[in-house]
Write a protein that holds these residues in place. Sequence first.
Motif, mmCIF file in Angstrom:
data_model
loop_
_atom_site.group_PDB
_atom_site.id
_atom_site.type_symbol
_atom_site.label_atom_id
_atom_site.label_comp_id
_atom_site.label_asym_id
_atom_site.label_seq_id
_atom_site.Cartn_x
_atom_site.Cartn_y
_atom_site.Cartn_z
ATOM 1 N N ARG A 1 15.400 5.745 -6.901
ATOM 2 C CA ARG A 1 15.313 4.321 -7.176
ATOM 3 C C ARG A 1 13.952 3.942 -7.740
ATOM 4 O O ARG A 1 13.845 3.160 -8.681
ATOM 5 C CB ARG A 1 15.521 3.522 -5.890
ATOM 6 N N GLN A 2 12.943 4.534 -7.156
ATOM 7 C CA GLN A 2 11.591 4.209 -7.590
ATOM 8 C C GLN A 2 11.389 4.634 -9.047
ATOM 9 O O GLN A 2 10.877 3.871 -9.865
ATOM 10 C CB GLN A 2 10.616 4.933 -6.668
ATOM 11 N N VAL A 3 11.822 5.854 -9.374
ATOM 12 C CA VAL A 3 11.638 6.352 -10.732
ATOM 13 C C VAL A 3 12.464 5.522 -11.721
ATOM 14 O O VAL A 3 12.014 5.183 -12.812
ATOM 15 C CB VAL A 3 12.028 7.840 -10.815
ATOM 16 N N LEU A 4 13.676 5.171 -11.290
ATOM 17 C CA LEU A 4 14.581 4.455 -12.185
ATOM 18 C C LEU A 4 14.131 3.016 -12.440
ATOM 19 O O LEU A 4 14.172 2.537 -13.570
ATOM 20 C CB LEU A 4 15.974 4.440 -11.534
ATOM 21 N N PHE A 5 13.708 2.369 -11.371
ATOM 22 C CA PHE A 5 13.435 0.934 -11.519
ATOM 23 C C PHE A 5 11.956 0.613 -11.662
ATOM 24 O O PHE A 5 11.593 -0.465 -12.112
ATOM 25 C CB PHE A 5 14.050 0.164 -10.346
ATOM 26 N N HIS A 6 11.097 1.527 -11.274
ATOM 27 C CA HIS A 6 9.664 1.284 -11.463
ATOM 28 C C HIS A 6 8.984 2.493 -12.077
ATOM 29 O O HIS A 6 8.082 3.082 -11.489
ATOM 30 C CB HIS A 6 9.001 0.948 -10.115
ATOM 31 N N PRO A 7 9.430 2.901 -13.257
ATOM 32 C CA PRO A 7 8.803 4.068 -13.858
ATOM 33 C C PRO A 7 7.365 3.746 -14.270
ATOM 34 O O PRO A 7 7.091 2.632 -14.729
ATOM 35 C CB PRO A 7 9.672 4.349 -15.082
ATOM 36 N N THR A 8 6.473 4.698 -14.061
ATOM 37 C CA THR A 8 5.082 4.453 -14.441
ATOM 38 C C THR A 8 4.720 5.185 -15.723
ATOM 39 O O THR A 8 3.867 4.750 -16.470
ATOM 40 C CB THR A 8 4.131 4.924 -13.324
#
Lengths: 322, 296, 297
Positions: B245-252
Motif C-alpha cells: 500500500r505504501q509503495v502504491l499510494f505513496h511512492p517516493t
Amino acid sequence: MMPADPLLRIDGLHISFKAGQQWRDVVRGVDLRVAAGEVVGLVGESGSGKSLTALSIPQVLPPGARISSGRIVFDGTDLVGLPRKAMNERRGRDIAMIFQDPLTALNPVIPVGRQIYDSMRTHQAIGHKAALARIEELLALVGIRHPRERMRAYPHELSGGMRQRVMTALAVSSNPKLLIADEPTTALDVTVQAQVIGMLDRIRRELGIAVLFISHNLDLIAEICDRVCVMYAGKVVESSSVESVFAAPRHPYTRQLLRCIPRLDADTGPMPTIPGLPPRFDSDLVGCPFAPRCDEASDRCRTSEPPTWREPGHLAVCWDAA
Amino acid sequence: MAKTEGFFELQDIRKEYALRRGLLQRLRGGAPRVAAVDGVSLSIERGAIFGLVGESGCGKSTLAQIIVRLIEPTAGKVVYRGADVARLKAEEQRTFRHAVQMVFQDTGSSLNPRKRIRRVLAEALAARSVTGAAAEGEIASLMHQVGLDAMLLRRFPHELSGGQRQRVGIARALAMKPEVLVADEPVSALDVSLQGQIINLLSDLNRELGLTIILISHDLAVVARVCTQIAVMNAGKIVERGAPRQVLFHPTDPYTRMLIASVPRGLAGRSRRQGLGPAAVDGAAAPEDERQAAAD
Amino acid sequence: MNRLRRLVHFFGGPAGFAGGCIAGLLLLSSIFAPLVAPYDPLAVNILDKLLEPDETHWMGTDQSGRDVLSRVIWGSRASLAVAGFAVVIGVTFGVAIGLFATWVRGGWLEQAIMRVLEAVSSIPLLIWAIALVGIFGVRDVQWGPLTISSELKLMVLLGLLYIPTLARLTYISALAEVASNYVAARRLQGVGELRILFSDVLPNCLSPVIVQATLMLAIGIIVEAAVSFVGLGVQPPTPSWGNMLSNGRNYLISGEWWLSVFPGAAISLTVVAFNLLGDGLRDRFDPRHSTTMGYAT
C-alpha cells in the motif's frame, strides 16, 4: 452512428483447422465491422480465434488453417477468393499489419531506414528525396528521436519498443486504410507498452488510419479503442462501444474478464479468476460454450445455443443478456 | 531458528558481466564491465510473499538466479538461515539446493519437450531419493496440490495449455519439498483470465505449507495484491521498498511513479489520454531512449 | 490403413516415405546380394562379353562377360558400406566431441575445439578425401599385423571428415538446450552436469543430427563413387558403382551404354532416396510441422 458502408465488413466468417482427418471450425461465424478511421478492439483468451480472425483479413493464415465460409468485404471488394495477385497488392498497400514480435517482420541484415525506403519505392510512385523526407517524418511520428541517425541502425541494435515503433513506421509507410495490430505490446514492459499505445493513438489521430487492435487485456483496449468485440470459443459474444461495455457489460464472460484484470487498487486477498479453461478447438460444443465456466449458467445455457441480444450499437450472445 | 529475521538475506550483492569487445581490447585486459546487479541488500522473512518488481533488463532475473545459486555473485553474500551459502559443506549444499526452488516463466522451455509429465515429476522425486510406490503416491498428491487432473500425467508438455504447464512447473518445484520458492515472471506469458489462478495457487501454498515465496514480476498490480513486502528494482538497484500500500499510494522514487503511471487503467486511462493528448505519453518516452543510448 | 498412415507420418510425408522405402530395399538387396544377384559378379566369361541387355542379362554384360546387374547389386555393398560406416564413425565421434565442447564451455578448451573444427570444415570434403587417399596411396597398407584395405581407409577418412560438421551441429543445439529453463530446473534438483548432458540435452539435439546423417549417407555414396571413379577407392575386380562407372566410360563412344547408365542410375536413385528421407525426417522433427496436436493459437 455508423456509416452505411464500413471500411471492413466481415460476415459469418468460419475458419477451420485440420484435426486428424476432419476440418474443425475454430472461428465459428464472426461478424465484425470497422469504419474508416475507427479503432476496434478484439479481445479474448488464447485459442478464442481472435488472432486467426485478424490473420484472415490479409489472408496470411498459418498452414493447416483455411477460411471455410463467410465474406470479408474490404473497401467494397470481397477478399475471400480474390486472386492471389490482387490480394498481394491489397496487402502491400491498403492493409498493413504489426505483430507481437517485430523481429519476424524486419530483415535482420538491412538497416531499418532502408527497409522502409524499399517498401515505399515498391508500392508507391515516390521519388528518392521525397521518400527519405517521408521516412524521417514517419520515424518522428512513431516517436523515434534523431530519426536521421536511427535510419542506419540494424534491427538488433534497437530495443524491443524501438523495433515495435520501426515496424509500425514500416507498416504505415504505404498509407494503408487499415492497420491490424496483433498483440503489439504483449512482449513489452509496462512503461514501453504505454509509449507504444500512445504512439498508436497518435498515428490513428494524425493519419486517420483505422486500427484493428487485438489484445487479451480489456484495460489496454479501453485506452485507445472506440469499440470492442469480445471473442470466446470462436465467436463474438459481445460487441459495443468501449464505454457501454465497461459501464454495462451484458455477457457474463465480459464481466468476468473485466474483474480479472489486475488493477492498482487497495484490494487484497485472492485474485478474481475465471475457473476452468476455454474449450479445446476440437471438442464438440453443446449450448453456450461459456456455460461450464459461467457462474450464472442455468440448464437452458447448457443445452441450447443462446440467442443474440441486440440494442442499437450493442450486441451480446447470451440467454440472460436482456 | 526462532528468529524470523535473517531467514534469507542478500547482502550487498553485485553481479558484473564483461562486455564483449574486440580481441585487442580483451587482450589488453581493458574490457569494460557492466553491473547487472549493483549492490542489492534484501532481507526476506520466513513465510513471506516477497515481491520484486522491475522491467526487463533491470537485473531482477539475474538476482533470481543468484538467489537459487544458478550463478554466483561477483561480490556480496547470500545468507540462508544464518549461514553464508557460498561456504556451505557439500552435504549442506545439497540441502540448500533442494530447499530453494524456482518456477520459471512459461516460454515453452521450462519443461523438457520429450518427457511426459509423469517422468518430469518422477525425476524430481528421484533426485530426492524417492522412488517406486512412494514416488507414485507423491506424484498423485503433487498433481492434486497444484489442481491438475492425474490424467495429464501421460501427456507431453506441448499437449498442455500454458496454465497447465505452469502448474506442472510448480509441482516440479514442490517435489523437492522446498522452503523458499522463487517465481520468476510466473504469469506474464498467460492470459489475464488465468493469471489469477496461478497467483492464487502460489498464495495458497504460502498459507498452507508456510512456503516463503519470492515473486518476481513486471506487473505491479499483481505483486501489490498478494505480497506482504515489495521492492522495486531499476538498473540493478533497489529504488524503493515497503509494504504494498505504501509503495502504491505513496511512492517516493520517480521510477516507481512512472511504473505506476504506465499501468493501463481502462476508461480512466482513456479520458486521461484524451484530456492530455499525446504530450503525456511523450513525457514517459525518456527512459527507453536513455537505455537505447546506453546500448550504443 | 491407419498403420500405413502412421508410417507415412513417421517419415515426414509421402516423399520421405518413398525415400525410406527405396533406401530400405537397397539395403536389403545389398545385405542379401548372394541370394538376389542372378550371377557371380566376378565370373569372367569372354564368350558373352559386351552383350546388350536382354532377358538373361537384364543389364547386359561388360568387356569380360560379367553380368552388370549382379555387379550393380554387389557394388551396392561397397558403396553403402563405405557411406554407412563413415556416417557411424562421424556420428559417434561428432556427437561425443560436440557434447564434450558443451561440457567444457566457457573455457579455452571449448574455443580450441571449435577453432580446429572450423579449420577442418573450411576445406570441402571431396578435396580432403582425394588429397588424403592420394597421400596414403591406393594399395592396402600393412600396419604391423593389420592389413588396412583401401575401402576401410576410405571409410575411416570419410568418417573423420564428417566429424566437424556433426560435432558443430551437436554443439550448437546443445548450447541452446543447456540455456533452457528445464535444464536449470534439473540443476536445482542437484543433478550433475554430465548426467543432464546425457539424459536431457542429448535426446533434444539428436533430431538435427539424424537428419544431417541421412543426408551424409547420400554424400558418402557420391564421394565413394567419385574417389573410385578416379581409381583411388574400391579397387577392381571388387565391384563398386564408382569403379564400374569408371570402366564404363571407356565404352561410351563405342556404344555400350549399359556399362555406365546402370551404375550411374543406381547412384542417382540412392542419393535421391537418402535426400528425400533426410528432408522428410527434417519436416517431421521440426516442431513447427507438428500442428493439430494441443492448442491452436
